[in-house]
Design a protein around this motif. Structure first.
Motif, PDB file in Angstrom:
ATOM      1  N   ARG A 285      43.911  -0.810  49.160  1.00 38.81           N
ATOM      2  CA  ARG A 285      44.868  -0.086  48.330  1.00 38.81           C
ATOM      3  C   ARG A 285      46.207  -0.800  48.311  1.00 38.81           C
ATOM      4  NH1 ARG A 285      48.701   2.757  51.284  1.00 38.81           N
ATOM      5  NH2 ARG A 285      48.203   2.950  53.514  1.00 38.81           N
ATOM      6  N   GLU A 286      46.919  -0.606  47.240  1.00 42.74           N
ATOM      7  CA  GLU A 286      48.277  -1.144  47.137  1.00 42.74           C
ATOM      8  C   GLU A 286      49.196  -0.373  48.072  1.00 42.74           C
ATOM      9  OE1 GLU A 286      49.502  -1.276  42.949  1.00 42.74           O
ATOM     10  OE2 GLU A 286      47.373  -0.942  42.523  1.00 42.74           O
ATOM     11  N   CYS A 287      50.158  -1.067  48.639  1.00 36.20           N
ATOM     12  CA  CYS A 287      51.120  -0.409  49.517  1.00 36.20           C
ATOM     13  C   CYS A 287      52.456  -1.133  49.445  1.00 36.20           C
ATOM     14  CB  CYS A 287      50.606  -0.396  50.961  1.00 36.20           C
ATOM     15  SG  CYS A 287      50.428  -2.042  51.711  1.00 36.20           S
ATOM     16  N   TRP A 288      53.452  -0.485  49.991  1.00 33.68           N
ATOM     17  CA  TRP A 288      54.794  -1.070  50.093  1.00 33.68           C
ATOM     18  C   TRP A 288      55.253  -0.939  51.529  1.00 33.68           C
ATOM     19  CZ3 TRP A 288      57.016  -3.301  45.813  1.00 33.68           C
ATOM     20  CH2 TRP A 288      56.420  -3.012  44.576  1.00 33.68           C
ATOM     21  N   PHE A 289      55.944  -1.946  52.029  1.00 30.72           N
ATOM     22  CA  PHE A 289      56.499  -1.837  53.373  1.00 30.72           C
ATOM     23  C   PHE A 289      57.720  -2.742  53.516  1.00 30.72           C
ATOM     24  CE2 PHE A 289      53.032  -5.003  53.657  1.00 30.72           C
ATOM     25  CZ  PHE A 289      53.649  -6.082  54.256  1.00 30.72           C
TER      26      PHE A 289
END
Length: 399
Positions: A285-289
């Motif tokens: 899945r796409e994620c941001w961090f």
């Protein structure tokens, strides 16, 4: 289900050869009994004469981060015995260190990956004991990644602290089994034995190598979950890249990449178009961090998260080394001039690219950078190496 340390403590007959001997323990924070007592405390309480301890990379306490962050020798404040660092001034046990014991108990939780340095520490200990009459016992623990084999074989001349010998990235053995292979392959004269586990079933779900009855304890600071242990044979390659592997977040080495200047959605689509067969066995899945330290610290990164867990996990279909190679390839196809490879000293190798040191040769990097290469070009090389290793290791499997 019992690990090696639990069987040793429970069975006086197993401990009997240690009576009157000076015993050393190689351990880290995950070296615990089924009751979560650290192995050093448990062995001391058992009445064995423990005269020294050794800590591998990240230290006996597991407090040191990342590549080439060293640990000093110290005196244990409770027991007054020397605690030697095998990731400090030396990585091979010195003669003085070896003189402190007659039997060396090796009790490290591993991840089943060639680059995870505990397997190399085992080889170095066996080599230090070679021809000395010293004994090395491995108190066996599970390989949380199970039995699958994956990756190309380390090439001659590419040996390093993350490349102990000609094995693939994901070797599918326990450290007890690997020690026996080391003794045979390198023709070592060592009094070697394994205190085997009881009831380990690496081909059975849902754990496929990691028993549900045992809690997960970080064997190193960034090995925070079983998901990471399963993905590590792929995600560790990001240490040789400029994109982030998630260090400085709560889920390190569980992502395929993170970067402020790469579109994760576009990379995911390119991966699906180029080699969807390498994406099986997990969810992505796409994620941001925003890492708090390390690469791209305090910068918002777009990334892809791996979930090799729960209902998404298919043990026999999941191939993390190919999956990570595919992520690199997709980035290269979308961003042909992206400075993907990180040029820095990696595990005391100063004259080779880190990505090549990690893979034990340049083949993967060359495949990624070759604009004309296709999935089959890498597949045929890896499949031959994997088949050869599966056959070579067969006689050393204990479970």
């Amino acid at each position: 289900m019992k690990f090696g340390i639990d069987r040793l403590l429970a069975d006086p007959a197993l401990r009997k050869p240690l009576e009157g001997k000076r015993v050393a323990l190689v351990a880290h924070p995950a070296s615990v009994t089924g009751g979560l007592v650290h192995s050093l405390d448990a062995l001391m309480a058992s009445g064995l004469r423990v005269t020294s301890a050794f800590g591998p990379q990240h230290g006996l306490k597991g407090d040191k981060q990342d590549n080439m962050v060293e640990t000093a020798d110290e005196l244990d404040p409770v027991y007054g015995i020397p605690v030697f660092s095998l990731y400090g001034e030396v990585r091979r046990p010195s003669g003085q260190m070896m003189s402190t014991a007659d039997v060396f108990l090796f009790d490290l939780q591993d991840l089943g990956c060639r680059i995870y340095t505990f397997v190399t520490t085992l080889l170095y200990l066996l080599e230090a004991a070679n021809g000395t009459g010293k004994a090395v016992w491995v108190l066996d623990r599970p390989n949380p990644a199970g039995r699958p084999v994956e990756g190309t074989t380390l090439l001659p001349g590419w040996e390093s602290f993350v490349g102990a010998g000609p094995m693939p990235m994901r070797h599918g053995m326990t450290l007890g089994e690997m020690g026996a292979w080391f003794v045979e392959h390198f023709k070592l004269d060592v009094d070697y034995r394994v205190i085997t586990m009881e009831g380990w079933t690496p081909e059975q779900g849902p754990g496929f190598g990691w028993p549900e009855s045992r809690v997960w304890i970080n064997p190193s600071p960034n090995a925070a979950s079983l998901n990471m242990a399963r993905a590590y044979a792929g995600t560790v390659m990001i240490e040789g890249a400029t994109v982030s592997e998630g260090r400085g977040t709560t889920r390190p080495l569980e992502v395929l990449f993170g970067a402020p200047d790469v579109d994760a959605k576009a990379v995911l689509a390119e991966m699906r178009a180029f080699a969807p067969q390498w994406m099986e066995g997990c969810a992505i899945r796409e994620c941001w961090f925003e890492p708090t330290f390390h690469k791209h610290a305090k910068t918002l990164c777009s990334g892809l998260m791996i979930h090799a867990e729960g209902a998404f996990y298919n043990h026999h279909a999941f191939r993390p080394w190919r999956l990570q190679a595919l992520a690199f390839k997709a980035i290269r196809r979308l961003y042909p001039d992206y400075p993907l490879w990180r040029d820095f000293p990696y595990e005391y190798v100063f004259d080779k690219l880190a990505i090549d040191v990690i893979n034990g040769g340049p083949a993967l990097r060359e495949w990624v950078d070759d604009r004309a290469s296709r999935p089959g070009d890498l597949e045929v090389v890896a499949a031959l190496d994997e088949s050869a290793w599966a056959e070579e290791r067969r006689q050393f499997l204990l479970y």
